[in-house]
Design an enzyme around this catalytic site. Structure first.
Site, PDB file in Angstrom:
ATOM      1  N   CYS A 114     133.354  -7.674  41.701  1.00 38.40           N
ATOM      2  CA  CYS A 114     132.294  -6.736  41.316  1.00 38.40           C
ATOM      3  C   CYS A 114     131.092  -7.567  40.849  1.00 38.40           C
ATOM      4  O   CYS A 114     130.609  -8.418  41.583  1.00 38.40           O
ATOM      5  CB  CYS A 114     132.844  -5.777  40.250  1.00 38.40           C
ATOM      6  SG  CYS A 114     131.743  -4.486  39.657  1.00 38.40           S
ATOM      7  N   ASP A 161     132.544   1.143  50.696  1.00 38.45           N
ATOM      8  CA  ASP A 161     131.942   0.901  49.385  1.00 38.45           C
ATOM      9  C   ASP A 161     130.601   1.627  49.307  1.00 38.45           C
ATOM     10  O   ASP A 161     129.649   1.269  50.005  1.00 38.45           O
ATOM     11  CB  ASP A 161     131.747  -0.601  49.181  1.00 38.45           C
ATOM     12  CG  ASP A 161     131.383  -0.977  47.758  1.00 38.45           C
ATOM     13  OD1 ASP A 161     130.724  -0.169  47.078  1.00 38.45           O
ATOM     14  OD2 ASP A 161     131.764  -2.083  47.336  1.00 38.45           O
ATOM     15  N   HIS A 189     134.718   0.341  46.889  1.00 36.97           N
ATOM     16  CA  HIS A 189     134.435  -0.611  45.820  1.00 36.97           C
ATOM     17  C   HIS A 189     135.626  -0.713  44.872  1.00 36.97           C
ATOM     18  O   HIS A 189     136.262   0.283  44.544  1.00 36.97           O
ATOM     19  CB  HIS A 189     133.190  -0.186  45.039  1.00 36.97           C
ATOM     20  CG  HIS A 189     132.642  -1.266  44.163  1.00 36.97           C
ATOM     21  ND1 HIS A 189     131.934  -2.337  44.663  1.00 36.97           N
ATOM     22  CD2 HIS A 189     132.715  -1.456  42.820  1.00 36.97           C
ATOM     23  CE1 HIS A 189     131.593  -3.135  43.668  1.00 36.97           C
ATOM     24  NE2 HIS A 189     132.052  -2.625  42.541  1.00 36.97           N
TER      25      HIS A 189
END
Length: 220
Positions: A114, A161, A189
């Site tokens: 991330c 994502d 994600h």
């Protein structure tokens, strides 16, 4: 266990450390926007079990110490707010402090998730501290796609994502033909986090296998 690091600007930060000290390879592991929480400790422990000495620095200590968030909408908002208080330069200083605390004379890699995926990219392009770098779903990499990496890099993205469009991934591939880029068609994600609803076990395992092979190749 937790230790304390000191960055080049004098800032003191906590870090989770795991794995044997008598090693030939070591890793800096970079957190998501949820702090050095139970997931990041599990990730660290998993690499330690593979024979790495690992350090996961608490980047949020720049604004608030001891942050451990979950994955509810309120946690996401708070994590984003905290991340906004940590500049790219400050995050770089903190990962370099972590790298400096790894055993001397070993090959060092960096892997991030991330926000940490972007920080890992900056570690590869804005320093010469690492012999290999891996980023999982780093949303800020596209903005820095023209930067030159000083070590081999591998990147992982989920095709579904919502925060990283495939146009960004295509732009990264075009700008960085030497970087290994993997896209997982069924993943969104955070697909590598077992505590999130977006977790995709098969893709997480596949990405981890690729990550381990990549580090074995470049770190020994």
């Amino acid at each position: 266990m937790m230790i304390e690091l000191t960055a080049a600007d004098g800032h003191r930060l906590g870090a989770y450390v795991a794995g044997p000290e008598d090693v030939k390879r070591a890793l800096v592991i970079v957190q998501e926007i949820f702090g050095v929480n139970s997931h990041m400790r599990r990730v660290s422990d998993s690499f330690a079990a593979e024979g790495y000495r690992v350090i996961c620095p608490a980047l949020f200590d720049r604004v608030e110490r001891g942050v451990e968030l979950g994955y509810e909408p309120a946690d996401v908002k708070r994590g984003r707010d905290l991340r906004a208080g940590v500049s790219e330069g400050a995050a770089l200083l903190d990962i370099l402090a972590a790298a400096g605390a790894l055993p001397a004379g070993v090959k060092r890699g960096i892997v991030g998730y991330c926000w940490g995926g972007t920080v890992a990219w900056h570690g590869a392009t804005r320093s010469s501290a690492f012999a290999a770098a891996v980023g999982w779903y780093g949303g800020g990499i596209a903005a820095a796609k023209e930067e030159v990496a000083h070590c081999p890099v591998q990147l992982h993205f989920g095709e579904k994502d919502a925060s990283i469009p495939m146009t960004d991934v295509q732009a990264i591939r075009a700008a960085q033909p030497d970087v290994e880029v993997y896209v997982y068609p069924e993943a969104g994600h955070g697909f590598g986090c077992e505590q999130r609803g977006s977790y995709v076990e098969a893709d997480a395992n596949r990405a981890q296998e690729r990550t381990l092979r990549f580090f074995a190749k470049h770190l020994g």
